[in-house]
Scaffold this active site. Sequence first.
Site, PDB file in Angstrom:
ATOM      1  CD  GLN A 237      -3.115  -0.966   2.184  1.00 13.12           C
ATOM      2  OE1 GLN A 237      -3.391  -1.998   2.769  1.00 13.12           O
ATOM      3  NE2 GLN A 237      -3.694   0.184   2.491  1.00 13.12           N
ATOM      4  NE  ARG A 384     -14.255   0.836   3.111  1.00  9.63           N
ATOM      5  CZ  ARG A 384     -14.616   0.371   1.943  1.00  9.63           C
ATOM      6  NH1 ARG A 384     -14.511  -0.904   1.684  1.00  9.63           N
ATOM      7  NH2 ARG A 384     -15.080   1.169   1.012  1.00  9.63           N
ATOM      8  CB  CYS A 385     -10.748   3.358  10.075  1.00  6.97           C
ATOM      9  SG  CYS A 385      -9.539   2.550  11.110  1.00  6.97           S
ATOM     10  CD  GLU A 760      -9.426   4.652   5.208  1.00  6.66           C
ATOM     11  OE1 GLU A 760      -9.132   5.621   5.904  1.00  6.66           O
ATOM     12  OE2 GLU A 760      -8.619   3.826   4.800  1.00  6.66           O
TER      13      GLU A 760
END
Lengths: 807, 284
Positions: A237, A384-385, A760
């Site tokens: 990522q 996802r945050c 997110e």
Amino acid sequence: MNETIPPKEERMTALNGLGTSRKRVEDARFTQGKGNYVDDIKLQGMLFGDFVRSPYAHARVKSIKTEAALAIPGVHAVITAADLEPLKLHWMPTLAGDVQMVLADGKVLFQGQEVAFVVADNRYAADDGIKAVEVEYEELPVIVDPFKAELDGAPILREDIADKKEGAHGPRRHPNHIFTWESGDRQATEAVISEADVVAEEMVYYHRTHPCPLETCGSVASMDKVNGKLTVWGTFQAPHAVRTVASLISGIAEHNIRIVSPDIGGGFGNKVGVYPGYICSIVASIVTGAPVKWIEDKMDNLMATAFARDYWMQGKISATKEGKITGLWCHTTADHGAFDACADPTKFPAGFMNICTGSYDIPTAFLSVDGIYTNKAPGGVAYRCSFRVTEAAYFIERMIEVLAIKLGMDSAELREKNFIRKDQFPYQSALGWEYDSGDYHTAWDKALKAVNYKELRKEQAERLEAFHKGETRKLIGIGLSHFTEIVGAGPVKNCDILGLGMFDSCEIRIHPTGSAIARLGTISQGQGHATTFAQILASEIGIPAEDITLEEGDTDTAPYGLGTYGSRSTPVAGAATAMAGRKIRAKAQMIAAYLLEVHDNDLEWDVDRFVVKGNPERFKTMKEIAFASYNQAIPNVEPGLEAVSYYDPPNMTYPFGAYICVMEIDVDTGTTEIRQVFALDDCGTRINPMIIEGQVHGGLTEALAIAMGQEIAYDEMGNVTTGTLMDFFVPTAWETPNYQTDYTETPSPHHPIGAKGVGESPNVGGVPAFSNAVHDAFKSFGLTQSHMPHDHWRIWTIANKLGLHEM
Amino acid sequence: MIPSNFEYHKPDSIDGALSILTEWGDDARVIAGGHSLIPVMKQRLTDISHLIDLGGISELKGISIENNKVSIGAMTTQHELITNTQLAKFVPLIREASLQIADPQVRYVGTIGGNVANGDPANDMPGLMQTLDASYELTGPNGVRIVKARDFYEAAYFTAREDEEILTSISFSVPNCGYAYEKQKRKIGDYATAAAGVLINMDNDTCSFASIALTNLSDTPVYCEEAVNNLVGKKVDSNAIKKAVHYCVEASDPVADTRGPVEFKKYVAGIIVQKAIENAIARV
């Protein structure tokens, strides 16, 4: 001299720029199975490596015998810590300032830990080799409960640092203690709480779960011994950060390392960290002289790569009798597993957990976080945050609910009463953040109206009455949530990872015929960057999005950036894209002025061209300017039309939203039926409404999974009991409810286009909405707190403990 | 998740399959849909050097209904059970239960024979076959023998089938009565937290016939004999149902797992059986 100019609207439509629901350009290849993922990479003579993993959560490794494995046809090498030690690669630095074993060095600390790396002709031979490696273990006592880690007689997990009194984040009070991090004013907060009219206190646990991307982690390393160049394709990522860290660890000069993130099948934070598999594939390629691939299977991924959450949050919240919140206190026990491999900005060992005052004007607050070692897999990533923001949002949204119970007040009203008002922005939070913008009351009103909140409460009361009369066994729960995210890490002055500043970048080249290529320091894992960043550019430089190629992920070609996670791509790289576009436009203006024989200041920008002020038929389109920039000698202007921007944001962005979930709960079976999910998001300027909606649907579905069943659970021996998709809940279409989405638009005042990031938010806001619905259904029976995930047996247990099965 | 090396055989007759099975003995296993066997091979929890694929044997396929007797070849897929219109008409219980097994992709490949022969207490078909009082045809080197579904299951993965036998077909009578298959599961594709198959017939208010079996509530399917005995010949009111449910729960013996603790499973078993009985009565 020019043809008639098409109307402005027509030209804007042709650009497919900001605000249009442009179809995703990525989908043509993804829907046809033509994506190019790491496992699709096949090189001449490529070998395959895989791990011998520990069956034990804590054990001494007495010996590793590799002879039998090496005798298996097709097995080339078996690498152990002893082989890595001379290269100083048997341990590696983590993103959180700790070190982690690459391969078991004398002991293992979690089930699934990498013990040896078998390199073979193919996966079959590698697995044959794995089974033939003989490892002698001596089991040691296990810590799975972080609250037992510092008790007398607790086994010391990290013998390598047992005597180290100072960790990466300050003093350590016990060998199993990693750090204590504090934010806010302890004394003032404790004083406020001790004097308050009303105090609610609760332990809120956000359980351990896992991002579980569809594609697992993997890499292909190829060391070219002729030119000394190392190429690694991997599920990264943050490819540039990987390159720098790889260079620092291996001693290979950074220009001789090329990191490529090809298509990535979902990341959700799981692919931010550095894993032993990456290191081992690189070492194996150097040792064997052949390219080496490593790809996890799903069980490896769930068991050994980065988990998320696992925060025990003890909270106190105080208020006046009228419901005005006066203080918030939180002590978090953070279970980090065997190594501190959290992917947080280095100065924030608990991420942005200190956004836990949420959407509320809380004058006094204090947060402390203790990081603890246990015999579990390392990680603690932002699933996802933004960093630990889901934990923070869940904590405050639960505390609001328990406070409302204590006050005897409707929790919607309590929220309304305490929201930061629109006129208070920019708002300084008690824990040190400057919220850039927001309009919470408007969003909240809109949400309550959309679900007809008062009617819902009436229906709920009627249902309850029917339940008490024995006419039904189903309750209704209404889950409210108003969240504030903090994303876009971030300002280099306080955000870095291992010293790498968290700016991001965009480089644009306009081709002579007026199309373009843009490259960014981020990397899409499904977010649709190639679609949306082209839209940002289209609006900035007047070239249709269709004519702009977007590339990311190859460190040899892309400008340096810190990658994609924590909703930082749009706030940071998106800003860099707009700024680079503006540089292009500035040069284009000079060229147009020369071509039109006017002064720069006599021109104005009009969608896709520069026009002479007051003389609209005299203009130069971007296309014409591009051609001229390369092919016409313009005094004092360099040929070409390129720009690069490195953007260091002045602040984070603060997306927010109002989510409401209505749920039917069967008290006898513990089953739930989600009747309605309303999600209103404010992500500032909306780049592509269709992609936003898709992101919200995806994030809500992951939130649903987490709240209602998804967990990484361990038994008392430290065995993972949810290590396959049979037990680790990933919703199918069948379990996924309908979503109703809506929005308000409060642009970020400091972002060049006002965008805040959205991917997110639905996970941050969704989890409390679902969980609050469950709690809400049982509220009238006296339930204040029950831990997630709310799967059937846990909901049944709530009902059972409340005596609802004896009626 | 990579299996060790094995030989793959695909015979085109039962005799062919039996001769390979006899030749390799313990080292050989037959494979039907493979949903149970392939994962354990991939995890190397079992070491099989000869895999005998029954998919090429046409005599193992097909559904026939004649003279009130249903016969289903072992290699008939769950998808075929769902889409066979005759079966849906005469034994709708099969369709109702099959639709609750896994997901369409699994059902295209998963077979009734594999489902009942494996002896996995989590599978739905064994309990269903006990409800239907089905008979299994086992074919071995010494010929064919018949074992009742209610006698077939000894413990988890232990059945009355001998190693050299192949379960070749399943037969039962058309029930002609009320039916229901109720199942609680965590998600699509999951095994049952609790499931129950019920057949019931009524003579006015009196139960004239009943059959009840449970899935995944013990280490074998649970045929609820006591519950059945307490229903048949009795006037069926809410008390009688309650009593039957009680006997069913008594007969269950679940273990705690990720689906929940024992007391939860027993409670839910009661709810599921009750729903199934009530549904079946409503369909008489």
